[in-house]
Design a protein around this motif. Structure first.
Motif, PDB file in Angstrom:
ATOM      1  N   ILE A 128      -1.043 -12.843  -1.353  1.00 25.29           N
ATOM      2  CA  ILE A 128      -1.946 -11.686  -1.070  1.00 25.29           C
ATOM      3  C   ILE A 128      -2.901 -11.499  -2.220  1.00 25.29           C
ATOM      4  O   ILE A 128      -3.849 -11.369  -2.221  1.00 25.29           O
ATOM      5  CB  ILE A 128      -1.119 -10.505  -0.680  1.00 25.29           C
ATOM      6  CG1 ILE A 128      -0.344 -10.706   0.764  1.00 25.29           C
ATOM      7  CG2 ILE A 128      -2.153  -9.426  -0.648  1.00 25.29           C
ATOM      8  CD1 ILE A 128       0.588  -9.729   1.194  1.00 25.29           C
ATOM      9  N   ARG A 129      -2.040 -11.415  -3.523  1.00 25.82           N
ATOM     10  CA  ARG A 129      -2.460 -11.123  -4.719  1.00 25.82           C
ATOM     11  C   ARG A 129      -3.605 -12.060  -5.358  1.00 25.82           C
ATOM     12  O   ARG A 129      -4.449 -11.866  -6.091  1.00 25.82           O
ATOM     13  CB  ARG A 129      -1.424 -10.640  -5.717  1.00 25.82           C
ATOM     14  CG  ARG A 129      -0.710  -9.442  -5.282  1.00 25.82           C
ATOM     15  CD  ARG A 129       0.403  -9.109  -6.491  1.00 25.82           C
ATOM     16  NE  ARG A 129       0.154  -8.802  -7.524  1.00 25.82           N
ATOM     17  CZ  ARG A 129       0.774  -8.516  -8.585  1.00 25.82           C
ATOM     18  NH1 ARG A 129       2.163  -8.845  -8.346  1.00 25.82           N
ATOM     19  NH2 ARG A 129       0.747  -8.276  -9.929  1.00 25.82           N
ATOM     20  N   ARG A 132      -8.950 -12.922  -2.041  1.00 27.21           N
ATOM     21  CA  ARG A 132      -9.730 -11.716  -2.106  1.00 27.21           C
ATOM     22  C   ARG A 132     -10.431 -12.049  -0.772  1.00 27.21           C
ATOM     23  O   ARG A 132     -11.188 -12.944  -0.205  1.00 27.21           O
ATOM     24  CB  ARG A 132     -10.907 -11.728  -2.994  1.00 27.21           C
ATOM     25  CG  ARG A 132     -10.559 -11.588  -4.647  1.00 27.21           C
ATOM     26  CD  ARG A 132      -9.807 -10.156  -4.773  1.00 27.21           C
ATOM     27  NE  ARG A 132      -9.470  -9.940  -6.086  1.00 27.21           N
ATOM     28  CZ  ARG A 132      -8.178 -10.340  -6.633  1.00 27.21           C
ATOM     29  NH1 ARG A 132      -7.490 -10.769  -5.614  1.00 27.21           N
ATOM     30  NH2 ARG A 132      -7.841 -10.231  -7.810  1.00 27.21           N
ATOM     31  N   ARG A 134     -11.134  -9.141   3.230  1.00 26.98           N
ATOM     32  CA  ARG A 134     -11.071  -7.932   3.762  1.00 26.98           C
ATOM     33  C   ARG A 134     -10.072  -7.814   4.470  1.00 26.98           C
ATOM     34  O   ARG A 134      -9.273  -6.856   4.538  1.00 26.98           O
ATOM     35  CB  ARG A 134     -12.474  -7.956   4.660  1.00 26.98           C
ATOM     36  CG  ARG A 134     -12.531  -6.349   5.409  1.00 26.98           C
ATOM     37  CD  ARG A 134     -13.663  -6.027   6.185  1.00 26.98           C
ATOM     38  NE  ARG A 134     -13.573  -4.830   6.788  1.00 26.98           N
ATOM     39  CZ  ARG A 134     -14.458  -4.089   7.583  1.00 26.98           C
ATOM     40  NH1 ARG A 134     -15.772  -5.009   8.004  1.00 26.98           N
ATOM     41  NH2 ARG A 134     -14.589  -2.995   8.159  1.00 26.98           N
ATOM     42  N   TYR A 135      -9.512  -8.759   5.241  1.00 21.64           N
ATOM     43  CA  TYR A 135      -8.355  -8.909   6.157  1.00 21.64           C
ATOM     44  C   TYR A 135      -7.563  -9.866   5.647  1.00 21.64           C
ATOM     45  O   TYR A 135      -7.812 -10.840   4.972  1.00 21.64           O
ATOM     46  CB  TYR A 135      -8.453  -9.264   7.410  1.00 21.64           C
ATOM     47  CG  TYR A 135      -9.688  -8.259   8.266  1.00 21.64           C
ATOM     48  CD1 TYR A 135      -9.370  -6.920   8.388  1.00 21.64           C
ATOM     49  CD2 TYR A 135     -10.890  -8.645   8.455  1.00 21.64           C
ATOM     50  CE1 TYR A 135     -10.261  -5.970   8.883  1.00 21.64           C
ATOM     51  CE2 TYR A 135     -11.925  -7.574   8.837  1.00 21.64           C
ATOM     52  CZ  TYR A 135     -11.266  -6.266   9.137  1.00 21.64           C
ATOM     53  OH  TYR A 135     -12.201  -5.361   9.831  1.00 21.64           O
ATOM     54  N   VAL A 136      -6.099  -9.735   5.738  1.00 24.06           N
ATOM     55  CA  VAL A 136      -5.053 -10.893   5.537  1.00 24.06           C
ATOM     56  C   VAL A 136      -4.201 -11.009   6.713  1.00 24.06           C
ATOM     57  O   VAL A 136      -3.823 -10.209   7.527  1.00 24.06           O
ATOM     58  CB  VAL A 136      -4.301 -10.249   4.263  1.00 24.06           C
ATOM     59  CG1 VAL A 136      -3.040 -11.324   4.118  1.00 24.06           C
ATOM     60  CG2 VAL A 136      -4.858  -9.840   3.318  1.00 24.06           C
ATOM     61  N   ARG A 206      -6.106  -4.759   7.558  1.00 22.11           N
ATOM     62  CA  ARG A 206      -7.076  -4.830   6.459  1.00 22.11           C
ATOM     63  C   ARG A 206      -6.287  -4.744   5.042  1.00 22.11           C
ATOM     64  O   ARG A 206      -5.365  -4.167   5.129  1.00 22.11           O
ATOM     65  CB  ARG A 206      -7.784  -3.511   6.814  1.00 22.11           C
ATOM     66  CG  ARG A 206      -8.856  -3.020   5.852  1.00 22.11           C
ATOM     67  CD  ARG A 206      -9.579  -1.977   6.169  1.00 22.11           C
ATOM     68  NE  ARG A 206      -9.891  -1.354   7.329  1.00 22.11           N
ATOM     69  CZ  ARG A 206      -9.669  -0.227   8.042  1.00 22.11           C
ATOM     70  NH1 ARG A 206      -9.049   0.536   7.222  1.00 22.11           N
ATOM     71  NH2 ARG A 206      -9.937  -0.139   9.412  1.00 22.11           N
ATOM     72  N   ARG A 207      -7.228  -5.329   4.118  1.00 20.10           N
ATOM     73  CA  ARG A 207      -6.227  -5.222   2.831  1.00 20.10           C
ATOM     74  C   ARG A 207      -6.319  -3.826   2.367  1.00 20.10           C
ATOM     75  O   ARG A 207      -7.422  -3.372   2.126  1.00 20.10           O
ATOM     76  CB  ARG A 207      -7.045  -6.292   1.898  1.00 20.10           C
ATOM     77  CG  ARG A 207      -6.342  -6.437   0.420  1.00 20.10           C
ATOM     78  CD  ARG A 207      -7.278  -7.171  -0.571  1.00 20.10           C
ATOM     79  NE  ARG A 207      -7.444  -8.643   0.226  1.00 20.10           N
ATOM     80  CZ  ARG A 207      -6.499  -9.500  -0.378  1.00 20.10           C
ATOM     81  NH1 ARG A 207      -5.729  -9.138  -1.181  1.00 20.10           N
ATOM     82  NH2 ARG A 207      -6.632 -10.741  -0.096  1.00 20.10           N
ATOM     83  N   THR A 208      -5.318  -3.083   1.937  1.00 27.20           N
ATOM     84  CA  THR A 208      -5.096  -1.925   1.281  1.00 27.20           C
ATOM     85  C   THR A 208      -4.063  -2.056   0.252  1.00 27.20           C
ATOM     86  O   THR A 208      -3.334  -3.051   0.346  1.00 27.20           O
ATOM     87  CB  THR A 208      -4.552  -0.847   2.250  1.00 27.20           C
ATOM     88  OG1 THR A 208      -3.384  -0.923   2.842  1.00 27.20           O
ATOM     89  CG2 THR A 208      -5.842  -0.906   3.580  1.00 27.20           C
ATOM     90  N   LEU A 211      -0.633  -3.019   1.924  1.00 30.07           N
ATOM     91  CA  LEU A 211      -0.312  -4.189   2.253  1.00 30.07           C
ATOM     92  C   LEU A 211       0.480  -5.265   1.372  1.00 30.07           C
ATOM     93  O   LEU A 211      -0.212  -6.100   0.714  1.00 30.07           O
ATOM     94  CB  LEU A 211      -1.658  -4.862   2.698  1.00 30.07           C
ATOM     95  CG  LEU A 211      -1.546  -6.223   3.506  1.00 30.07           C
ATOM     96  CD1 LEU A 211      -0.886  -6.102   5.035  1.00 30.07           C
ATOM     97  CD2 LEU A 211      -2.871  -6.872   3.946  1.00 30.07           C
ATOM     98  N   HIS A 212       1.565  -5.023   1.221  1.00 34.16           N
ATOM     99  CA  HIS A 212       2.433  -5.896   0.388  1.00 34.16           C
ATOM    100  C   HIS A 212       3.932  -5.671   0.694  1.00 34.16           C
ATOM    101  O   HIS A 212       4.254  -4.874   1.604  1.00 34.16           O
ATOM    102  CB  HIS A 212       2.619  -5.225  -0.890  1.00 34.16           C
ATOM    103  CG  HIS A 212       3.102  -3.870  -1.586  1.00 34.16           C
ATOM    104  ND1 HIS A 212       4.517  -3.641  -1.293  1.00 34.16           N
ATOM    105  CD2 HIS A 212       2.422  -2.619  -1.266  1.00 34.16           C
ATOM    106  CE1 HIS A 212       4.805  -2.486  -1.474  1.00 34.16           C
ATOM    107  NE2 HIS A 212       3.561  -1.586  -1.484  1.00 34.16           N
TER     108      HIS A 212
END
Length: 261
Positions: A128-129, A132, A134-136, A206-208, A211-212
């Motif tokens: 994830i990190r 880059r 918008r969505y994962v 959505r990446r926020t 989200l981890h």
């Protein structure tokens, strides 16, 4: 006497749900492991970021965590690359075992952790990190997507009343290739506190900052799993919706934590 002793626990389960209570216990008992693993995760992200010329970027980034499943991994990667959505990158994160040969595709990136962590949440967090988007989306190395998985998820995510996260139905497949069943449960936060029907192979969000994955070291005996924890926590601040169409071929491994869902 035993009934009297059990009564408070029974009442708490009725009010909060057993999965919520078990996770609260996990966060207390396993907190030291989370602190250590956060340091490991941070160090790996710094090291691997230095080796990437620029962060993989697209509308959707798919994270595939893997460990010693070369043939299954190649099939999973191919199902991710064969999505009808083309604005899409795939990052494979190997948990310290070494990567097999993978397809030559400019949308595919593969990295290895310097050592084995044995914690799926940490491996996925690195992916994830490092990206880059918008969505994962998430795919395990022993499962497959139908070609329209991301297309259906994005149709819901970018609709007029768009949620922040969606999960599709799972087609659960036995080791002999036959279908076991289709798991399709509409999202209900109260029901999710009592039933583990959430799986990140079907989840696109959505990446926020929410989200981890949990960094707790979860042995097979530790319930609930990372999948449930992520989606349940994410849904606390972001609306989550179910898309009742099976787009994931989920292998039911007899040794899997989820076999007896």
């Amino acid at each position: 006497m035993s009934r009297v002793v059990r009564l408070p626990w029974t009442l708490l389960k009725a009010v909060f749900g057993w999965l919520v209570l078990f996770e609260a216990r996990n966060k207390v008992l396993l907190a030291p492991s989370a602190v250590r693993l956060r340091r490991v995760e941070d160090a790996e992200v710094r090291r691997l970021s230095a080796d990437l010329p620029s962060p993989p970027s697209a509308l959707v980034a798919t994270v595939i965590a893997t460990h010693r499943r070369p043939d299954a991994l190649r099939a999973a990667v191919r199902s991710a690359l064969d999505q009808t959505v083309r604005d899409h990158v795939v990052i494979v994160v190997d948990d310290g075992a070494g990567l097999p040969e993978l397809p030559d595709d400019p949308r595919l990136f593969a990295v290895s952790l310097s050592r084995n962590t044995g914690v799926a949440g940490v491996v996925r967090n690195v992916g994830i990190r490092l990206t880059r988007s918008r969505y994962v989306a998430f795919l395990d190395d022993d499962n497959l997507w139908e070609p329209d998985h991301l297309e259906r998820a994005l149709a819901a995510l970018e609709s007029a009343d768009a949620p922040a996260g969606v999960y599709t139905a799972l087609r659960r497949v036995l080791p002999d290739g036959s279908e076991k069943d289709i798991l399709s449960v509409p999202y209900d936060r109260r029901r999710a506190a009592r039933e583990s029907f959430l799986d990140t192979n079907a989840f696109v969000a959505r990446r926020t900052r929410s989200l981890h994955f949990s960094r707790l070291r979860r042995t097979p005996e530790v319930l609930p799993r990372e999948d449930w924890e992520l989606i349940h926590r994410y849904a606390r601040r972001h609306p989550v919706r179910h898309v009742p169409h099976p787009t994931v071929r989920y292998l039911v491994n007899p040794a899997s934590f989820y076999t007896d869902w």
